[in-house]
Write a protein that holds these residues in place. Structure first.
Motif, PDB file in Angstrom:
ATOM      1  N   THR A 229      31.864  27.931  43.861  1.00  0.00           N
ATOM      2  CA  THR A 229      32.586  27.019  42.976  1.00  0.00           C
ATOM      3  C   THR A 229      33.751  27.768  42.359  1.00  0.00           C
ATOM      4  O   THR A 229      33.648  28.961  42.056  1.00  0.00           O
ATOM      5  N   SER A 230      34.891  27.105  42.204  1.00  0.00           N
ATOM      6  CA  SER A 230      36.075  27.738  41.625  1.00  0.00           C
ATOM      7  C   SER A 230      36.872  26.700  40.858  1.00  0.00           C
ATOM      8  O   SER A 230      36.677  25.494  41.012  1.00  0.00           O
ATOM      9  N   THR A 231      37.788  27.201  40.023  1.00  0.00           N
ATOM     10  CA  THR A 231      38.584  26.304  39.192  1.00  0.00           C
ATOM     11  C   THR A 231      39.587  25.505  40.009  1.00  0.00           C
ATOM     12  O   THR A 231      40.003  24.423  39.589  1.00  0.00           O
ATOM     13  N   THR A 232      40.024  26.021  41.157  1.00  0.00           N
ATOM     14  CA  THR A 232      41.035  25.315  41.948  1.00  0.00           C
ATOM     15  C   THR A 232      40.425  24.428  43.028  1.00  0.00           C
ATOM     16  O   THR A 232      40.981  23.380  43.347  1.00  0.00           O
ATOM     17  N   ASN A 233      39.303  24.833  43.591  1.00  0.00           N
ATOM     18  CA  ASN A 233      38.712  24.070  44.694  1.00  0.00           C
ATOM     19  C   ASN A 233      37.473  23.290  44.311  1.00  0.00           C
ATOM     20  O   ASN A 233      36.994  22.484  45.102  1.00  0.00           O
ATOM     21  N   GLY A 234      36.941  23.518  43.123  1.00  0.00           N
ATOM     22  CA  GLY A 234      35.726  22.830  42.713  1.00  0.00           C
ATOM     23  C   GLY A 234      34.506  23.396  43.414  1.00  0.00           C
ATOM     24  O   GLY A 234      34.461  24.561  43.801  1.00  0.00           O
ATOM     25  N   SER A 692      45.424  40.798  32.490  1.00  0.00           N
ATOM     26  CA  SER A 692      44.540  41.146  33.591  1.00  0.00           C
ATOM     27  C   SER A 692      45.003  40.397  34.843  1.00  0.00           C
ATOM     28  O   SER A 692      45.323  39.208  34.783  1.00  0.00           O
ATOM     29  N   VAL A 693      45.042  41.088  35.976  1.00  0.00           N
ATOM     30  CA  VAL A 693      45.457  40.444  37.216  1.00  0.00           C
ATOM     31  C   VAL A 693      44.273  40.196  38.138  1.00  0.00           C
ATOM     32  O   VAL A 693      44.357  39.367  39.043  1.00  0.00           O
ATOM     33  N   GLU A 694      43.162  40.915  37.930  1.00  0.00           N
ATOM     34  CA  GLU A 694      41.977  40.649  38.735  1.00  0.00           C
ATOM     35  C   GLU A 694      40.737  41.197  38.046  1.00  0.00           C
ATOM     36  O   GLU A 694      40.734  42.309  37.517  1.00  0.00           O
ATOM     37  N   THR A 695      39.694  40.392  38.056  1.00  0.00           N
ATOM     38  CA  THR A 695      38.376  40.810  37.592  1.00  0.00           C
ATOM     39  C   THR A 695      37.353  40.333  38.605  1.00  0.00           C
ATOM     40  O   THR A 695      37.408  39.188  39.063  1.00  0.00           O
ATOM     41  N   TYR A 696      36.447  41.226  38.961  1.00  0.00           N
ATOM     42  CA  TYR A 696      35.410  40.873  39.935  1.00  0.00           C
ATOM     43  C   TYR A 696      34.098  41.494  39.489  1.00  0.00           C
ATOM     44  O   TYR A 696      34.038  42.674  39.129  1.00  0.00           O
ATOM     45  N   THR A 697      33.050  40.693  39.506  1.00  0.00           N
ATOM     46  CA  THR A 697      31.711  41.174  39.200  1.00  0.00           C
ATOM     47  C   THR A 697      30.745  40.584  40.214  1.00  0.00           C
ATOM     48  O   THR A 697      30.746  39.371  40.455  1.00  0.00           O
ATOM     49  N   SER A 711      28.483  36.416  42.737  1.00  0.00           N
ATOM     50  CA  SER A 711      29.696  37.108  42.307  1.00  0.00           C
ATOM     51  C   SER A 711      30.610  36.166  41.545  1.00  0.00           C
ATOM     52  O   SER A 711      30.569  34.942  41.716  1.00  0.00           O
ATOM     53  N   TYR A 712      31.457  36.774  40.714  1.00  0.00           N
ATOM     54  CA  TYR A 712      32.448  36.037  39.928  1.00  0.00           C
ATOM     55  C   TYR A 712      33.812  36.667  40.151  1.00  0.00           C
ATOM     56  O   TYR A 712      33.966  37.897  40.110  1.00  0.00           O
ATOM     57  N   LEU A 733      48.129  29.477  37.613  1.00  0.00           N
ATOM     58  CA  LEU A 733      48.565  30.837  37.859  1.00  0.00           C
ATOM     59  C   LEU A 733      47.388  31.744  38.171  1.00  0.00           C
ATOM     60  O   LEU A 733      47.505  32.693  38.941  1.00  0.00           O
ATOM     61  N   PHE A 734      46.236  31.433  37.564  1.00  0.00           N
ATOM     62  CA  PHE A 734      45.035  32.225  37.799  1.00  0.00           C
ATOM     63  C   PHE A 734      43.937  31.343  38.376  1.00  0.00           C
ATOM     64  O   PHE A 734      43.882  30.145  38.106  1.00  0.00           O
ATOM     65  N   GLU A 735      43.079  31.967  39.172  1.00  0.00           N
ATOM     66  CA  GLU A 735      41.957  31.269  39.784  1.00  0.00           C
ATOM     67  C   GLU A 735      40.679  32.005  39.438  1.00  0.00           C
ATOM     68  O   GLU A 735      40.628  33.240  39.455  1.00  0.00           O
ATOM     69  N   SER A 736      39.642  31.277  39.122  1.00  0.00           N
ATOM     70  CA  SER A 736      38.343  31.880  38.852  1.00  0.00           C
ATOM     71  C   SER A 736      37.271  31.072  39.568  1.00  0.00           C
ATOM     72  O   SER A 736      37.453  29.885  39.853  1.00  0.00           O
TER      73      SER A 736
END
Length: 774
Positions: A229-234, A692-697, A711-712, A733-736
């Motif tokens: 799931t993501s903010t741009t694609n659902g 911040s330009v990228e965060t990954y966990t 993962s996030y 501009l940002f995707e999560s």
């Protein structure tokens, strides 16, 4: 006493099952399940055909009546080649050609071990049945139980009221129970009827019929779905279907549903063309993207092919096209990453001989999201010839090419270029160093389509450019044994120099077709060119001095390396990249007495700490032109902490033709919480933009029989001006997003999840310091 019988009868057919391809990637997991029974004695692999057919029977006691029946008791062992049966008691009915065995029964061959309560083997039909069976596949994780196990006359395996798993004995993380399993030893696939999948002892899925692999052989069927799931694609769910068309062809079809966009269809067709050629064709399509107003059809098609026609001929082709500039930014394509903004289309055929080769190629590069439209190479033919030691230690070489440049914009000049570069060199090599002297002639002809109405009257219709080049490169190797911090080392000192002379000729009447600046670094100081391509060849009268020192430990492993170098110009270079038809192009000739001071460092600081860095420093202006550094802590397998920084000023953005400064700091880590739990994360911060330009966990659990990863992602999203309108004004501009991957090993999943791909999952990949090893 022990009794030995030699019988020329076939005991049991050998069941041939290839090993499972599933392997664990990460160290620490010991997942091969071995049967809890002793390995029966085996004969040599280089047996004769007769010895392979002989049956050897060993027992403590026996009773036999010739031609009727023989009874064996106590530690009975039947052997035929690589197949063995051990039992407490066995009866051989010679008249009916039947064998009955029971009591602590073990059947083994090269691929499988079976324990059972009893066994009946029919010699005439070449088949056998075992009751109360347990089985283990050698060298694999697959094992299970069966109320009845049959080995058929055609070497197949039938199991009734059975189950199997890849988990260790006593671990019921997952178990597949089935009324019937049939394993085809030829196809090496299993068929299951009336099956239930249990996870943790709880039934979660009923499967009327399914097939599973027991080797690397391919078979059609659904692969594991992917959920995210993501903010741009659902909410996203992808369900790949694999179609094994033939041994030479296969196809993967993936319906990929995105709640915010719609149904995204992907296909990946792969093929083999003979023994030495292969290729693939990708088609992707989304008919109506709900994130775009009045969305047109969005699509991709991609074809690549490579291989050898024979020992001399090689071919290569790569072609990709997309419907719009933001295709890779918005959609999860199987072809290219979102960070790539160039699509290269190449076709090439080459012919190789020992001392010469010829290549013909066409090339077109499409730049996404920018006004830049590179030239098309239609075509280019190159010829290279090598004659080592052709006379008194002299080497002769020739590189040549004929290129035709076309442009889709009629206002740009088209041209044909013919280039020859014959060279004579004298190399001297030895343990103490090397010295190479080279003389080269750079001869180039241009035929340019000059059209005053298009504003390209500053170019010449014909150019004849002749430039001499002299290059002398030498290096000396010193070494000594020393010690630092109570450790013994072998230290080297490697000074080197290069003198380079290239003649000058005014080249402003030549267009820029395939030439650009080359990035500076320490090794770049010793190149003989400042530009890629040959539309501009910079004049040079310069001396390069460099020094490298290394430390090697007692195991001859490099523990330290430092390089430092600079170019000293005897004359200013008068040639730069300045295209009169492109006002935004920048003049890049050198007007200084020396180049940047370039330095590189790679070292093991202490125990598991490593440092790697590079800098290009302008000593005249006292300015940092480029720098980067990483600090690594790597104490063991899958244990990593990395801190990094990079700085690049005045970097030209090809999409906007504006200069930007890059100043970014980041950290990345991977650490095992236990033998099965891992955590991976990274964070990169833009110091200029203060964001911040990228965060990954990512959290991952992996056992011998299943794996799961959650993962996030939070990362900057590239957005280009697109070639269709209208586009939503609120393009993010940002995707999560959250992503879930789940694999059950042994059921045809995509394999175990590894830590290495988590480190590379993002905009910035993990880079290990060069030349240094744990």
């Amino acid at each position: 006493m022990q009794i030995r019988y030699l019988l020329a009868l076939s005991l049991l057919p050998q069941l041939v099952l290839a090993e499972d391809s599933t392997q664990t990637i990460d160290a620490g997991l010991q997942c091969i399940v071995e049967p809890p029974v002793p390995r029966l004695s085996s004969t040599s692999d280089d047996q004769t055909a007769l010895e392979q057919q002989e049956i050897r029977i060993i027992s403590n006691r026996s009773e036999a009546e010739m031609g009727k029946q023989a009874t064996f008791n106590g530690n009975v062992l039947f052997s035929q080649g690589q197949r063995h049966i051990a039992a407490d008691e066995a009866i051989l009915d010679q008249k009916n050609e039947r064998l009955d065995a029971n009591g602590n029964l073990i059947f083994q061959d090269q691929m499988i071990t079976i324990t059972a309560d009893s066994l009946i083997a029919e010699m005439r039909s070449n088949s056998a049945s075992l009751w109360g069976a347990q089985y283990w596949m050698h060298g694999q994780q697959i094992h299970g139980d069966a109320e009845k196990l049959e080995i058929t006359s055609d070497n197949n395996l039938h199991l009734t009221k059975t189950n199997f798993t890849t988990c260790p004995p006593g671990d019921t993380s997952w178990l597949l129970e089935a009324e019937t399993i049939k394993i085809d030893s030829t196809e090496e696939w299993g068929e299951l009827w009336d099956a239930k999948l249990k996870i943790g002892g709880v039934p979660v899925f009923y499967i009327p019929y399914m097939t599973i692999p027991v080797s690397e052989k391919r078979k059609s069927g659904f692969l594991f779905p992917e959920l995210s799931t993501s903010t741009t694609n659902g909410v996203e769910i992808a369900t790949p279907y694999y179609w094994n068309i033939s041994p030479e062809y296969d196809l993967t079809l993936t319906p990929h549903y995105m709640s915010s966009r719609g149904l995204f269809l992907k296909s990946d067709f792969r093929y083999l063309a003979g023994e030495s050629q292969q290729g693939q064709l990708n088609l992707e399509y989304i008919g109506s993207d709900k994130m775009l107003t009045d969305s047109p059809d969005r699509y991709l098609y991609h074809w690549e092919h490579k291989g050898a026609i024979n020992e001399n001929w090689r071919v290569m082709a790569n072609f990709t096209n997309v419907s719009d500039n933001n295709y890779f930014n918005d959609l999860n394509s199987d072809v290219q990453r979102a960070t790539d903004n160039q699509i290269s289309r190449i076709g090439e055929i080459s012919y190789f001989e020992q001392n010469w080769d010829v290549t013909a190629r066409v090339q077109n590069i499409k730049v996404l999201g920018g006004d830049e439209k590179p030239y098309q190479v239609m075509p280019q033919i190159g010829l290279n010839y090598r004659a080592p030691d052709f006379w008194n230690g002299l080497d002769f070489g020739l590189t040549s090419e004929a290129s035709n440049f076309q442009h889709e914009d009629s206002s740009f000049t088209t041209a044909t270029r013919l280039n020859f570069e014959p060279s004579i060199s004298y190399p001297i090599h030895g343990p103490a160093g090397s010295l190479t002297s080279e003389v080269k002639l750079l001869q180039t002809y241009y035929w340019q389509d000059v059209n005053e109405s298009n504003g390209n009257d500053e170019l010449a219709s014909f150019v004849n450019r002749t430039l001499p080049q002299i290059r002398v490169h030498g290096q000396v190797n010193f070494e000594r044994f020393t010690d630092y911090f109570n450790e013994n080392y072998r230290q080297t000192l490697e000074p080197q120099f290069q003198y380079l002379y290239v003649g000058y000729e005014d080249q402003d009447d030549i267009g820029i077709y395939d030439t650009a600046m080359i990035q500076d670094d320490y090794f770049g100081l010793f190149r003989d060119r400042r530009f890629s391509g040959i539309d501009r060849i910079a004049d040079a009268n310069q001396l390069t001095l460099g020094l490298t020192t290394r430390l090697f430990d007692e195991h001859n492993v490099e523990a330290f390396k430092f390089s430092l170098g600079q170019i000293y110009y005897f004359e200013d270079s008068k040639v730069g990249i300045s295209d009169p038809l492109v006002p935004s192009s920048r003049l890049t000739q050198e007007n200084t007495s020396n180049s940047v001071l370039a330095a590189e460092l790679s070292t093991k600081l202490y125990k598991d700490w490593y440092v790697s860095g590079a800098i290009q420093y302008d000593t005249k202006q006292s300015e940092n032109k480029k720098s980067e550094m990483t600090l690594d802590f790597r104490p063991g397998a899958n244990k990593l902490l990395q801190f990094s920084y990079r700085y690049v000023p005045d970097l030209l953005n090809s999409n906007t033709n504006e200069s930007v400064n890059i100043s970014q700091a980041g950290m990345r880590g991977a650490w095992p919480i236990s033998d099965s739990w891992y955590v991976v994360g990274n964070w990169y911060y833009d110091l200029n933009e203060s964001r911040s330009v990228e965060t990954y966990t990512g959290f991952q659990y992996e056992s011998c029989c299943w794996a799961v990863r959650l993962s996030y992602h939070y990362r900057i999203k590239t957005n280009y001006d697109d070639n269709f309108n209208p586009v939503l004004d609120n393009r993010e501009l940002f995707e999560s997003g959250f992503y879930l991957n789940f694999v059950i090993k042994g059921l045809g999943g995509s394999g175990p999840l590894g830590v290495s791909d988590m480190l590379n999952d993002g905009l910035f990949n993990y880079r290990k310091p060069l030349y240094l090893k744990n």
